[in-house]
Design a protein around this motif. Sequence first.
Motif, PDB file in Angstrom:
ATOM      1  N   ALA A 149      -2.585 -51.451  31.312  1.00 27.09           N
ATOM      2  CA  ALA A 149      -2.806 -52.732  31.737  1.00 27.09           C
ATOM      3  C   ALA A 149      -3.423 -53.019  32.983  1.00 27.09           C
ATOM      4  O   ALA A 149      -4.518 -53.924  32.943  1.00 27.09           O
ATOM      5  N   GLU A 150      -2.707 -52.498  34.048  1.00 29.23           N
ATOM      6  CA  GLU A 150      -3.400 -52.875  35.412  1.00 29.23           C
ATOM      7  C   GLU A 150      -4.750 -52.386  35.825  1.00 29.23           C
ATOM      8  O   GLU A 150      -5.463 -52.860  36.512  1.00 29.23           O
ATOM      9  N   ARG A 151      -4.905 -50.793  35.183  1.00 26.88           N
ATOM     10  CA  ARG A 151      -6.182 -50.402  35.428  1.00 26.88           C
ATOM     11  C   ARG A 151      -7.259 -51.040  34.777  1.00 26.88           C
ATOM     12  O   ARG A 151      -8.452 -51.224  35.166  1.00 26.88           O
ATOM     13  N   LEU A 152      -7.119 -51.461  33.401  1.00 32.00           N
ATOM     14  CA  LEU A 152      -8.176 -52.188  32.996  1.00 32.00           C
ATOM     15  C   LEU A 152      -8.464 -53.514  33.228  1.00 32.00           C
ATOM     16  O   LEU A 152      -9.705 -54.022  33.490  1.00 32.00           O
ATOM     17  N   ALA A 153      -7.620 -54.096  33.802  1.00 36.85           N
ATOM     18  CA  ALA A 153      -7.767 -55.375  34.495  1.00 36.85           C
ATOM     19  C   ALA A 153      -8.365 -55.172  35.943  1.00 36.85           C
ATOM     20  O   ALA A 153      -9.365 -56.164  36.184  1.00 36.85           O
ATOM     21  N   ALA A 154      -8.277 -54.173  36.476  1.00 36.19           N
ATOM     22  CA  ALA A 154      -8.850 -53.856  37.659  1.00 36.19           C
ATOM     23  C   ALA A 154     -10.599 -53.469  37.329  1.00 36.19           C
ATOM     24  O   ALA A 154     -11.241 -53.832  38.196  1.00 36.19           O
ATOM     25  N   ASP A 155     -10.706 -53.039  36.167  1.00 35.62           N
ATOM     26  CA  ASP A 155     -12.178 -52.969  35.503  1.00 35.62           C
ATOM     27  C   ASP A 155     -12.686 -54.240  35.256  1.00 35.62           C
ATOM     28  O   ASP A 155     -14.109 -54.167  34.636  1.00 35.62           O
ATOM     29  N   GLY A 156     -11.914 -55.193  35.171  1.00 34.97           N
ATOM     30  CA  GLY A 156     -12.514 -56.642  34.733  1.00 34.97           C
ATOM     31  C   GLY A 156     -12.199 -56.919  33.515  1.00 34.97           C
ATOM     32  O   GLY A 156     -12.656 -58.095  33.091  1.00 34.97           O
ATOM     33  N   PHE A 157     -11.506 -56.243  32.854  1.00 36.95           N
ATOM     34  CA  PHE A 157     -10.858 -56.866  31.491  1.00 36.95           C
ATOM     35  C   PHE A 157      -9.772 -58.139  31.696  1.00 36.95           C
ATOM     36  O   PHE A 157      -8.827 -58.025  32.617  1.00 36.95           O
ATOM     37  N   ALA A 158      -9.827 -58.826  30.624  1.00 36.24           N
ATOM     38  CA  ALA A 158      -8.735 -59.902  30.442  1.00 36.24           C
ATOM     39  C   ALA A 158      -7.851 -59.141  29.566  1.00 36.24           C
ATOM     40  O   ALA A 158      -8.213 -58.519  28.636  1.00 36.24           O
ATOM     41  N   VAL A 159      -6.404 -59.042  29.772  1.00 36.62           N
ATOM     42  CA  VAL A 159      -5.629 -58.098  29.074  1.00 36.62           C
ATOM     43  C   VAL A 159      -4.404 -58.986  28.474  1.00 36.62           C
ATOM     44  O   VAL A 159      -3.685 -59.499  29.142  1.00 36.62           O
ATOM     45  N   GLY A 160      -4.147 -58.631  27.307  1.00 36.67           N
ATOM     46  CA  GLY A 160      -3.049 -59.002  26.336  1.00 36.67           C
ATOM     47  C   GLY A 160      -2.044 -57.785  26.600  1.00 36.67           C
ATOM     48  O   GLY A 160      -2.507 -56.582  26.319  1.00 36.67           O
ATOM     49  N   VAL A 161      -0.817 -58.312  27.095  1.00 36.60           N
ATOM     50  CA  VAL A 161       0.405 -57.409  27.242  1.00 36.60           C
ATOM     51  C   VAL A 161       1.429 -57.530  26.268  1.00 36.60           C
ATOM     52  O   VAL A 161       2.410 -58.442  26.392  1.00 36.60           O
ATOM     53  N   GLN A 162       1.254 -56.672  25.296  1.00 39.60           N
ATOM     54  CA  GLN A 162       2.260 -56.665  24.120  1.00 39.60           C
ATOM     55  C   GLN A 162       3.540 -56.042  24.592  1.00 39.60           C
ATOM     56  O   GLN A 162       3.690 -55.098  25.297  1.00 39.60           O
ATOM     57  N   TYR A 163       4.836 -56.705  24.274  1.00 40.59           N
ATOM     58  CA  TYR A 163       5.885 -56.213  24.536  1.00 40.59           C
ATOM     59  C   TYR A 163       7.005 -56.371  23.418  1.00 40.59           C
ATOM     60  O   TYR A 163       6.871 -57.294  22.690  1.00 40.59           O
ATOM     61  N   ALA A 164       7.922 -55.572  23.282  1.00 40.72           N
ATOM     62  CA  ALA A 164       8.874 -55.876  22.118  1.00 40.72           C
ATOM     63  C   ALA A 164      10.202 -56.486  22.908  1.00 40.72           C
ATOM     64  O   ALA A 164      10.577 -57.431  22.524  1.00 40.72           O
ATOM     65  N   GLY A 165      11.023 -55.643  23.829  1.00 42.40           N
ATOM     66  CA  GLY A 165      12.172 -56.301  24.206  1.00 42.40           C
ATOM     67  C   GLY A 165      12.077 -56.442  25.741  1.00 42.40           C
ATOM     68  O   GLY A 165      13.040 -56.991  26.267  1.00 42.40           O
ATOM     69  N   ASN A 166      11.206 -56.032  26.550  1.00 41.81           N
ATOM     70  CA  ASN A 166      11.065 -56.020  27.849  1.00 41.81           C
ATOM     71  C   ASN A 166      10.450 -57.169  28.469  1.00 41.81           C
ATOM     72  O   ASN A 166       9.333 -57.075  28.889  1.00 41.81           O
ATOM     73  N   LYS A 167      10.955 -58.382  28.263  1.00 43.13           N
ATOM     74  CA  LYS A 167      10.060 -59.545  28.646  1.00 43.13           C
ATOM     75  C   LYS A 167       9.984 -59.550  29.938  1.00 43.13           C
ATOM     76  O   LYS A 167       8.860 -59.831  30.694  1.00 43.13           O
ATOM     77  N   ASN A 168      10.848 -59.493  30.668  1.00 41.14           N
ATOM     78  CA  ASN A 168      10.880 -59.391  32.190  1.00 41.14           C
ATOM     79  C   ASN A 168       9.804 -58.411  32.584  1.00 41.14           C
ATOM     80  O   ASN A 168       8.939 -58.634  33.703  1.00 41.14           O
ATOM     81  N   GLY A 169       9.652 -57.255  32.238  1.00 36.74           N
ATOM     82  CA  GLY A 169       8.743 -56.141  32.620  1.00 36.74           C
ATOM     83  C   GLY A 169       7.192 -56.873  32.254  1.00 36.74           C
ATOM     84  O   GLY A 169       6.409 -56.512  32.995  1.00 36.74           O
ATOM     85  N   ALA A 170       7.005 -57.405  30.996  1.00 36.13           N
ATOM     86  CA  ALA A 170       5.778 -57.912  30.722  1.00 36.13           C
ATOM     87  C   ALA A 170       5.429 -58.918  31.747  1.00 36.13           C
ATOM     88  O   ALA A 170       4.252 -58.884  31.929  1.00 36.13           O
ATOM     89  N   GLY A 171       6.319 -59.760  31.999  1.00 42.06           N
ATOM     90  CA  GLY A 171       6.056 -60.739  33.101  1.00 42.06           C
ATOM     91  C   GLY A 171       5.704 -60.192  34.317  1.00 42.06           C
ATOM     92  O   GLY A 171       4.688 -60.930  34.947  1.00 42.06           O
TER      93      GLY A 171
END
Length: 250
Positions: free
Chosen positions: A28-50
Motif C-alpha cells: 500500500a505504501e509503495r503504490l502510494a509513493a508511485d502516485g496511486f490513491a489506495v484503498g486499504v482493506q482490513y478484516a480485524g486490524n482497524k488500528n493497523g489500517a489506520g
Amino acid sequence: MTENTPVTATTRVALVTGGSGGIGRAVAERLAADGFAVGVQYAGNKNGAGEVVAAITARGGQALAVAGDVADERDMGAVFDAVEAEFGGIDVVVNTAGIMILAPIAELALDDLDRMHRTNIRGTVVVAQQAARRLRRGGAIVNFSTSVTRTRLPTYGAYVASKAAVEGMTLVLARELRGKDITVNAVAPGPTATPLFLRDKDDTAVAAFAGAAPLERLGQPEDIAETVAFLAGPARWINGQVLFANGGLA
C-alpha cells in the motif's frame, strides 16, 4: 485524504486487501509513493489500517481504510463500492490477504484446512470476481502465492495446496479477461520478515531460512512491494504468470 492532493481523472487507484500490516502495508505504501490513491482493506486490524492511511497521507498521498471479509461477497462488494465512491474507480487490485496454518498433513485439523481454504482460495475468488467486473482498462490484478509451492517444505502441505489453487486460477483468469486490457499475475514470496512468517520460529530456524537463499538474508516486505509495483505499473506484457520473489531460493 489531503486537500493538496485531490483525486483527478488521471489518478490511478489501487485496492490492497490485507493492507493493514506486513507485506500488504508495504505494498500500500509503495503504490502510494508511485502516485496511486489506495484503498486499504482490513478484516480485524482497524488500528493497523489506520496507521497505514496516516502514513500515506502524511507523505501527501491519498488513502482510505475499508473493513470487510475477503471471503464474503457482500462485504467485498461494499469495499469496492467505498473505494470507487472515494476515488472514482479502481485500476489495480492486490490480493495480499491470506492465512497460514502449519501442520503435518496426517495431523492437520480439518477446521484449519477449511479456514485456509476460505480465506486463501474463496477469498481470492471473491476479490477476483469483483476486480474482473469493475477494473478500468489498463488495470492489473495481482494475486499472492508462496515460494513453498516449489520448495515443498514439511508442515506446509495444506497451505501450499491453497496457494497452488491461486496459481492455477491466475492464468485462467488472465485468459478469461481477453479484450479488457487487464493483466492478472501472482507474486510468490520466499521467506519474508513479517509477523506471519516469524511467528513460532526460534532464532535458529530464522537463521536457517535466511541462509538458504544465495543472497543470504530474509526478504523484506519492501522487496515484495517492489515486485508488485512492477506488475501494477510498467509490466504490461507480463500476464498470467507467477513471479517468485525469493532471492534465488528456488
